[in-house]
Enzyme design. Structure first.
Site, short mmCIF file in Angstrom:
data_model
loop_
_atom_site.label_atom_id
_atom_site.label_comp_id
_atom_site.label_asym_id
_atom_site.label_seq_id
_atom_site.Cartn_x
_atom_site.Cartn_y
_atom_site.Cartn_z
N ASN A 149 45.36 24.60 32.11
CA ASN A 149 46.47 24.62 30.91
C ASN A 149 47.93 24.81 30.98
O ASN A 149 48.97 24.54 30.19
CB ASN A 149 46.42 26.39 29.51
CG ASN A 149 46.20 27.30 30.48
OD1 ASN A 149 46.64 27.38 31.35
ND2 ASN A 149 46.16 27.95 28.81
N LYS A 172 42.79 27.92 44.77
CA LYS A 172 41.90 27.17 44.06
C LYS A 172 41.97 26.40 43.08
O LYS A 172 42.61 27.11 42.06
CB LYS A 172 40.82 27.66 43.87
CG LYS A 172 39.74 27.04 43.12
CD LYS A 172 39.29 26.17 43.21
CE LYS A 172 38.21 25.70 42.18
NZ LYS A 172 39.10 25.40 41.03
N ALA A 174 42.30 24.28 38.93
CA ALA A 174 41.36 24.23 37.95
C ALA A 174 41.13 22.70 38.64
O ALA A 174 41.69 21.75 38.82
CB ALA A 174 41.76 24.47 36.71
N GLU A 247 44.67 37.95 34.76
CA GLU A 247 45.69 37.48 33.54
C GLU A 247 44.41 36.22 32.50
O GLU A 247 43.94 35.63 32.26
CB GLU A 247 46.75 36.91 33.80
CG GLU A 247 47.53 36.96 32.52
CD GLU A 247 47.19 35.38 31.63
OE1 GLU A 247 47.01 35.49 30.69
OE2 GLU A 247 48.19 34.11 32.21
N CYS A 281 46.77 31.85 26.29
CA CYS A 281 46.44 32.88 26.19
C CYS A 281 46.79 32.87 25.66
O CYS A 281 46.46 34.99 24.75
CB CYS A 281 46.19 33.20 27.66
SG CYS A 281 45.35 32.72 28.73
N GLU A 381 39.01 33.36 20.90
CA GLU A 381 40.17 32.96 21.06
C GLU A 381 39.64 30.89 20.75
O GLU A 381 38.63 31.08 20.95
CB GLU A 381 40.29 32.53 22.99
CG GLU A 381 41.39 32.98 23.35
CD GLU A 381 42.38 33.12 24.78
OE1 GLU A 381 41.06 33.75 25.11
OE2 GLU A 381 43.15 33.27 24.59
C1 SIN Z 1 49.13 31.37 30.22
O1 SIN Z 1 48.60 30.86 28.75
O2 SIN Z 1 48.63 32.20 30.28
C2 SIN Z 1 50.13 31.94 29.55
C3 SIN Z 1 51.41 31.44 28.85
C4 SIN Z 1 52.60 31.69 29.22
O3 SIN Z 1 52.96 32.15 30.95
O4 SIN Z 1 53.91 31.93 28.53
#
Ligand code: SIN
Length: 477
Positions: A149, A172, A174, A247, A281, A381
């Site tokens: 992403n 590594k 994606a 994360e 995220c 999510e």
């Molecule tokens: C993420 O979605 O994992 C990162 C989002 C961000 O760094 O703002």
């Protein structure tokens, strides 16, 4: 376009000769093929990183910082080219891709400076003839497993500080977005990063991930991705007690109090929700609105959502591109159908957007009113452009419901009351809180979560701890 892997300063393919295809999610058109590497190439990369470590660690922080600053400059110089590549393989609108390159370069630039401020300490000893010195030293060979992403920023916020601290790294990326990663690897070489200090390998996530954690040479792994994969990595890390930064997933609440500036709150929600089509995220996943302003907020949000332009990310003015793959759009559909079946009212969108000549992977920006905790959209999510609205009656109720999640990455709230601002910010069980701010991400701040969203921090001065060991020397005079 660079398609080979970078191992020990050389560009190479998989030993087996196997490749996999990278496609444009907006069109399904193939973009390139990259090596499908596995255990053998991972070992080679680890060995290269171990050989490069003594030389890199021995350099001054100023030396390493100069190379990193050069890397950041090269990234900005190549911003348009990198952004076009990112949009092609990931789908996000071009303006967002450009923004991500600047964001990614900022992590490198920040780390270049922070590396110079890795201070030790002297501690008063309990004997007159002793001295205690605290040293902070690079962890050693490190690894990063990064998501699709944010194909650039999730790499540089690990790579920048690792290199600044004196560590070497195996990256590594994606499978969906290896091309941006390989383009960054090329810039690392151009910036003067010595052979073996950075290695980028593409291919079989399972085989590569398993080797990174089975191999005792790797002392630290940083991962951004799902909680499910984070758990597997944590189990595998037990073998060598490899240090981890994780994360992981999020399920951000977004609270709008009756005293909020509603236009600012709508603007903040648009930023927090529709960035990368809702595939972040830290996306707002549950939007709680206090009863007296609920209907007005909803009306203003509908107006803003109606103005969003959907299409290919490389078309001028497009703000909503395709979702990454068929599973992603199927999940969004499942969440919307489940919510509607349980009583939510679709106030906007609620269906795929079929666009002539493009892949069937676009979803209309969607607003669901009357959502409840019983709906999948309020628990899992969604990773898509869906806003679930929930009415609330008072502050305590809103905080309790916002905290009722196993996740703890980001939370947002809007209010004009300064006392409430501090109270709510402290009460939210999340690692990141946007107070009247829908876009809190920045290289200077410690990004990361609590609970099932993982641990470790990326950005700010805190990130340096992730790549440093603490050692004390007890010195008897
Ligand atoms: C993420 O979605 O994992 C990162 C989002 C961000 O760094 O703002």
């Amino acid at each position: 376009m660079r398609t080979e892997n970078l191992i020990d300063g050389g560009w190479r393919g998989a030993d087996s000769g196997r490749m996999f295809e990278v496609t444009d999610p907006a069109t399904d058109q193939p973009l390139a093929s990259v090596p499908s590497c596995g255990t053998t190439e991972t070992r080679m990369a680890i060995e290269a990183a171990a050989r490069a470590l003594p030389g890199w660690r021995a350099r001054t922080a100023m030396d390493r910082g100069a190379i990193l600053r050069r890397l950041a400059e090269l990234m900005i110089g190549a911003q348009d080219r990198l952004a076009a590549l990112m949009t092609a393989e990931q789908g996000k609108p071009l303006a967002e891709s450009k923004g991500e390159i600047a964001y990614a370069a900022a992590f490198v630039d920040w780390a270049a400076e922070e590396g110079k401020r890795v201070y030790g300490e002297t501690v008063p000893a309990s004997h007159a003839d002793k001295r205690i010195l605290v040293l902070r030293q690079p962890v050693g060979v490190t690894a990063a497993i990064t998501p699709w992403n944010f194909p650039a920023a999730m790499i540089t916020r690990k790579l920048g500080p690792a290199l600044a601290a004196g560590c070497t790294m195996i990256v590594k990326p994606a499978e969906q977005t290896p091309l941006t990663a390989l383009a960054l690897a090329e810039l690392c070489v151009e910036a003067g990063v010595p052979p073996g200090v950075v290695n980028v390998i593409t291919g079989d996530a399972k085989a590569i991930g398993e080797e990174l954690l089975a191999n005792p040479t790797v002392r630290k792994l940083s991962f951004t991705g799902s909680t499910e994969v984070g758990r597997i990595l944590m189990r595998n890390a037990a073998q060598n007690l490899t240090r981890l930064s994780l994360e992981l997933g999020g399920h951000a609440p977004f609270l709008v109090f009756a005293d909020a500036d509603l236009d600012r709150a709508v603007q903040g929600l648009m930023a927090a929700k529709f960035r990368n089509m809702g595939q972040t995220c830290i996306c707002a996943n549950r939007v709680f609105v206090e009863a007296p302003v609920h209907d007005e907020f909803c009306a203003r949000l509908e107006e803003a959502v109606a103005g969003l332009r959907i299409g290919r990310g490389d078309e001028a003015g497009v703000q909503v591109g395709p979702l990454i793959d068929d599973d992603a759009i199927a999940k969004v559909e499942r969440h919307v159908a489940d919510a509607a079946a349980k009583g939510a009212v679709v106030r906007a969108g609620g269906a795929r957007a079929r666009i002539e000549g493009l892949a069937d992977r676009f979803y209309l920006p969607t607003i669901l009113a009357g959502c409840t905790a019983a709906m999948a959209v309020c628990r899992e999510e969604t990773f898509g452009p869906v806003v679930p609205l929930i009415r609330f009656d008072d502050e305590a109720d809103a905080i309790a419901r916002a905290n009722d999640s196993p996740f703890g990455l980001a939370a947002y709230f809007y209010t004009r009351d300064a006392s409430r601002l501090m109270r709510v910010a402290e009460a939210l069980e999340y690692g990141i809180v946007g107070a009247n701010d829908g876009a809190p991400s920045t290289a200077q701040a410690p990004f990361g979560g609590v609970k099932h969203s993982g641990f470790g921090r990326e950005g700010g001065r805190y990130v340096m701890h992730e790549y440093l060991d603490v050692k004390y020397v007890s010195w008897a005079l």
